[in-house]
Design a protein around this motif. Structure first.
Motif, short mmCIF file in Angstrom:
data_model
loop_
_atom_site.label_atom_id
_atom_site.label_comp_id
_atom_site.label_asym_id
_atom_site.label_seq_id
_atom_site.Cartn_x
_atom_site.Cartn_y
_atom_site.Cartn_z
N UNK A 10 -0.36 -0.96 -2.93
CA UNK A 10 0.76 -1.33 -2.07
C UNK A 10 0.35 -2.32 -1.02
N UNK A 11 1.22 -2.45 -0.03
CA UNK A 11 1.00 -3.37 1.08
C UNK A 11 0.60 -2.57 2.31
N UNK A 12 -0.45 -2.99 2.96
CA UNK A 12 -0.93 -2.30 4.16
C UNK A 12 -1.45 -3.33 5.14
N UNK A 13 -1.37 -3.00 6.41
CA UNK A 13 -1.91 -3.90 7.43
C UNK A 13 -3.42 -3.76 7.53
N UNK A 14 -4.05 -4.81 7.99
CA UNK A 14 -5.49 -4.78 8.20
C UNK A 14 -5.85 -3.60 9.11
N UNK A 15 -6.91 -2.92 8.74
CA UNK A 15 -7.31 -1.74 9.48
C UNK A 15 -6.73 -0.45 8.94
N UNK A 16 -5.77 -0.58 8.05
CA UNK A 16 -5.12 0.59 7.48
C UNK A 16 -5.89 1.18 6.31
N UNK A 17 -5.26 2.18 5.69
CA UNK A 17 -5.90 2.91 4.59
C UNK A 17 -4.96 3.05 3.40
N UNK A 18 -5.55 3.14 2.24
CA UNK A 18 -4.83 3.44 1.01
C UNK A 18 -5.74 4.29 0.14
N UNK A 19 -5.13 5.12 -0.68
CA UNK A 19 -5.89 5.86 -1.68
C UNK A 19 -5.34 5.55 -3.06
N UNK A 20 -6.19 5.02 -3.89
CA UNK A 20 -5.82 4.73 -5.27
C UNK A 20 -6.19 5.92 -6.15
N UNK A 21 -5.38 6.16 -7.16
CA UNK A 21 -5.65 7.21 -8.13
C UNK A 21 -5.67 6.60 -9.53
N UNK A 123 -17.79 -0.80 -19.60
CA UNK A 123 -16.75 0.20 -19.76
C UNK A 123 -16.25 0.25 -21.19
N UNK A 124 -15.72 1.41 -21.54
CA UNK A 124 -15.10 1.61 -22.85
C UNK A 124 -13.58 1.53 -22.78
N UNK A 125 -13.05 1.89 -21.63
CA UNK A 125 -11.59 1.87 -21.44
C UNK A 125 -11.27 1.33 -20.04
N UNK A 126 -10.12 0.69 -19.93
CA UNK A 126 -9.69 0.09 -18.68
C UNK A 126 -8.21 0.39 -18.46
N UNK A 127 -7.83 0.49 -17.19
CA UNK A 127 -6.43 0.64 -16.88
C UNK A 127 -5.76 -0.72 -16.79
N UNK A 128 -4.50 -0.70 -16.36
CA UNK A 128 -3.72 -1.94 -16.25
C UNK A 128 -3.86 -2.57 -14.87
N UNK A 129 -4.29 -1.79 -13.91
CA UNK A 129 -4.48 -2.32 -12.57
C UNK A 129 -3.32 -2.00 -11.64
N UNK A 130 -3.64 -1.98 -10.34
CA UNK A 130 -2.63 -1.79 -9.31
C UNK A 130 -2.92 -2.76 -8.18
N UNK A 131 -1.87 -3.36 -7.65
CA UNK A 131 -2.03 -4.40 -6.63
C UNK A 131 -2.22 -3.76 -5.25
N UNK A 132 -3.22 -4.25 -4.55
CA UNK A 132 -3.45 -3.89 -3.15
C UNK A 132 -3.38 -5.17 -2.33
N UNK A 133 -2.49 -5.18 -1.35
CA UNK A 133 -2.33 -6.34 -0.49
C UNK A 133 -2.55 -5.92 0.96
N UNK A 134 -3.47 -6.58 1.62
CA UNK A 134 -3.77 -6.27 3.02
C UNK A 134 -3.36 -7.47 3.87
N UNK A 135 -2.41 -7.23 4.75
CA UNK A 135 -1.91 -8.31 5.61
C UNK A 135 -2.70 -8.35 6.91
N UNK A 136 -2.84 -9.55 7.44
CA UNK A 136 -3.60 -9.72 8.68
C UNK A 136 -2.72 -9.57 9.91
#
Length: 136
Positions: A10-21, A123-136
């Motif tokens: 997702x979108x988060x401001x600089x200094x913030x946190x995200x947890x990917x699963x 790697x043997x398997x890969x996911x499709x990816x998830x977008x991480x956007x960090x705004x300044x």
């Protein structure tokens, strides 16, 4: 067939946190399940090469990080839930990228504590990816 599905970007401001699963489902033709795979995260920013971010061993005890995220990111896994996580703190605009998880089945000549994959080709398997956007 093993499938990896990422979530939590997702979108988060600089200094913030995200947890990917990254949740894994399915088995290989040999019957391997999640706890037979070392897990890793990679990222690719727009216009840049893909880079390794973090990896953990089969149990999750052993971990390995790229220098740029050490002290800010934490990889972990819950084998009961077939899920690997990437906790990202103190995010910076330069962390903006598509994050992809990857799974590597343990080879017979590899130690149980190997934290990988550390290269995309490992790697043997890969996911499709998830977008991480960090705004300044």
């Amino acid at each position: 067939q093993v499938q990896l599905v990422e979530s939590g970007g997702g979108l988060v401001q600089a200094g913030g946190s995200l947890t990917l699963s990254c949740t894994t489902s399915g088995r290989t033709t040999s019957g391997r399940t999640f706890n037979n795979y070392a897990m890793g995260w990679f990222r690719q920013a727009l216009g840049k090469e893909r880079e390794f971010v973090a990896a953990c061993s089969l149990s999750g005890y052993n971990k390995y990080y790229v220098d740029s995220v050490k002290g800010r990111f934490t990889i972990s896994r819950d084998n009961a839930k077939n899920t690997v996580y990437l906790q990202m703190n103190s995010l910076k605009p330069e962390d903006t990228a598509v994050y992809t998880c990857a799974a590597r089945a343990r080879r017979s000549n590899e130690p149980l504590y190997y934290a990988g994959p550390r290269r995309w080709e490992e790697a043997d398997y890969w996911g499709q990816g998830t977008q991480v956007t960090v705004s300044s």
